[in-house]
Write a protein that holds these residues in place. Structure first.
Motif, PDB file in Angstrom:
ATOM      1  N   LEU A  79      16.733  26.669  -0.064  1.00  0.00           N
ATOM      2  CA  LEU A  79      16.986  25.374   0.566  1.00  0.00           C
ATOM      3  C   LEU A  79      18.326  24.852   0.051  1.00  0.00           C
ATOM      4  N   VAL A  80      19.262  24.628   0.957  1.00  0.00           N
ATOM      5  CA  VAL A  80      20.599  24.149   0.606  1.00  0.00           C
ATOM      6  C   VAL A  80      20.708  22.690   1.029  1.00  0.00           C
ATOM      7  N   ARG A  81      21.078  21.835   0.093  1.00  0.00           N
ATOM      8  CA  ARG A  81      21.265  20.417   0.381  1.00  0.00           C
ATOM      9  C   ARG A  81      22.748  20.067   0.294  1.00  0.00           C
ATOM     10  N   GLU A  82      23.158  19.233   1.210  1.00  0.00           N
ATOM     11  CA  GLU A  82      24.542  18.763   1.222  1.00  0.00           C
ATOM     12  C   GLU A  82      24.580  17.332   0.678  1.00  0.00           C
ATOM     13  N   LYS A  83      25.402  17.105  -0.337  1.00  0.00           N
ATOM     14  CA  LYS A  83      25.483  15.782  -0.937  1.00  0.00           C
ATOM     15  C   LYS A  83      26.617  14.972  -0.300  1.00  0.00           C
ATOM     16  N   GLU A  84      26.357  13.688  -0.212  1.00  0.00           N
ATOM     17  CA  GLU A  84      27.328  12.776   0.385  1.00  0.00           C
ATOM     18  C   GLU A  84      27.466  11.546  -0.505  1.00  0.00           C
ATOM     19  N   LYS A  85      28.695  11.070  -0.651  1.00  0.00           N
ATOM     20  CA  LYS A  85      28.946   9.918  -1.509  1.00  0.00           C
ATOM     21  C   LYS A  85      28.822   8.641  -0.694  1.00  0.00           C
ATOM     22  N   ILE A  86      27.821   7.837  -1.041  1.00  0.00           N
ATOM     23  CA  ILE A  86      27.571   6.582  -0.342  1.00  0.00           C
ATOM     24  C   ILE A  86      27.554   5.454  -1.371  1.00  0.00           C
ATOM     25  N   GLY A  87      28.476   4.494  -1.199  1.00  0.00           N
ATOM     26  CA  GLY A  87      28.547   3.374  -2.127  1.00  0.00           C
ATOM     27  C   GLY A  87      28.851   3.793  -3.543  1.00  0.00           C
ATOM     28  N   GLY A  88      29.627   4.873  -3.700  1.00  0.00           N
ATOM     29  CA  GLY A  88      29.986   5.357  -5.029  1.00  0.00           C
ATOM     30  C   GLY A  88      28.927   6.199  -5.696  1.00  0.00           C
ATOM     31  N   ILE A  89      27.830   6.494  -4.975  1.00  0.00           N
ATOM     32  CA  ILE A  89      26.742   7.288  -5.536  1.00  0.00           C
ATOM     33  C   ILE A  89      26.540   8.527  -4.681  1.00  0.00           C
ATOM     34  N   ALA A  94      22.291  15.926   4.503  1.00  0.00           N
ATOM     35  CA  ALA A  94      21.720  16.981   5.350  1.00  0.00           C
ATOM     36  C   ALA A  94      21.241  18.148   4.486  1.00  0.00           C
ATOM     37  N   ARG A  95      20.362  18.951   5.061  1.00  0.00           N
ATOM     38  CA  ARG A  95      19.868  20.135   4.369  1.00  0.00           C
ATOM     39  C   ARG A  95      19.558  21.221   5.388  1.00  0.00           C
TER      40      ARG A  95
END
Length: 256
Positions: A79-89, A94-95
């Protein structure tokens, strides 16, 4: 019935007769079994062999012969998860799940693979990281699958589980070859395959496979087998051991 029996003989003989017009690979590996203990820091696998040409003679005046060796680990779902920066976090966005992906992949070649075969042949035989045929578990758009596959390959490459080694195969006198592949300390256990390809003028002339078994030994093997065969008892024992160690540490701290 007699007519059919008589006519079938030449056909069967033709199918059983080996093709002596093509070269044959005789590969081997330095270790068929690799044991992983607590002190395991990795291993170096030597893959070597010989090319047997028809008539026992090296062909003259033909295109250069190349060797490509591919070492694959057992496939596994990922399982591959894509991280995204939202509000500095950084948060998981998506995965994409892959139902089948090699846990380890290494390719060594006598020259860069792009100079040996074309893209179609690379895709057929999965020669190179950009030619891996993974199995996504969803019908995501092609551009999304490509993005996640590049991310998966990049993660595996940084952990040392996927890598390419162009010009790592040495061919001596056009007959003998050898290559070294590094097995990292974090390698998964299971049955591996080492597949060797003989290529000339962009065509795969011969291929041969050798199996490699990587397994845990000693206490690590006992723990792994216990976790696999008796998961409930293993979990209870792990919790009990943690509680016991915590209690012992508290008692020692009070006395000090």
């Amino acid at each position: 019935m007699k007519r059919w029996a008589v006519l079938a003989v030449p056909v069967l003989m033709g199918q059983a007769a080996p093709d002596t017009s093509k070269p044959v690979l005789v590969p081997d590996v330095s270790q068929r079994n690799i044991e992983i203990a607590y002190s395991f820091t990795g291993a170096e696998l030597l893959l070597f062999g010989a090319i047997l040409y028809p008539g026992g003679r090296l062909p003259r005046g033909e295109a250069r012969t190349d060797i490509v060796v591919v070492v694959k680990g057992p496939t596994q779902p990922i399982l591959v998860r894509e991280k995204e920066k939202i509000g500095g976090i950084w948060v998981n966005a998506a995965r994409l799940r892959y139902s089948s992906a090699p846990s380890f992949y290494a390719v060594a070649s006598s020259r860069p693979i792009g100079r040996i075969v074309d893209a179609r042949t690379r895709a057929i035989y999965e020669l190179g990281l950009d030619s891996l045929q993974l199995s996504p578990g969803s019908n995501a758009p092609a551009e999304v699958q490509d993005r996640f596959q590049q991310g998966l390959v990049d993660l595996k490459r940084r952990s040392g589980l996927y890598f390419e080694a162009p010009r790592a195969v040495e061919i001596t006198d056009g007959v003998l070859y050898r290559a070294r592949v590094t097995i990292p300390a974090r390698v998964p256990v299971g049955r591996f395959t080492a597949e060797t390809f003989l290529i000339r003028d962009g065509r795969v002339l011969a291929a041969a496979v050798r199996d490699i078994e990587i397994r845990k030994s000693g206490f690590e093997r006992f723990v792994a087998r216990a976790a696999d065969r008796s998961a409930i008892w293993y979990g209870l024992a792990a919790v009990a051991l943690s509680v016991l160690l915590g209690w012992a540490a508290g008692q020692i701290a009070r006395r000090l």
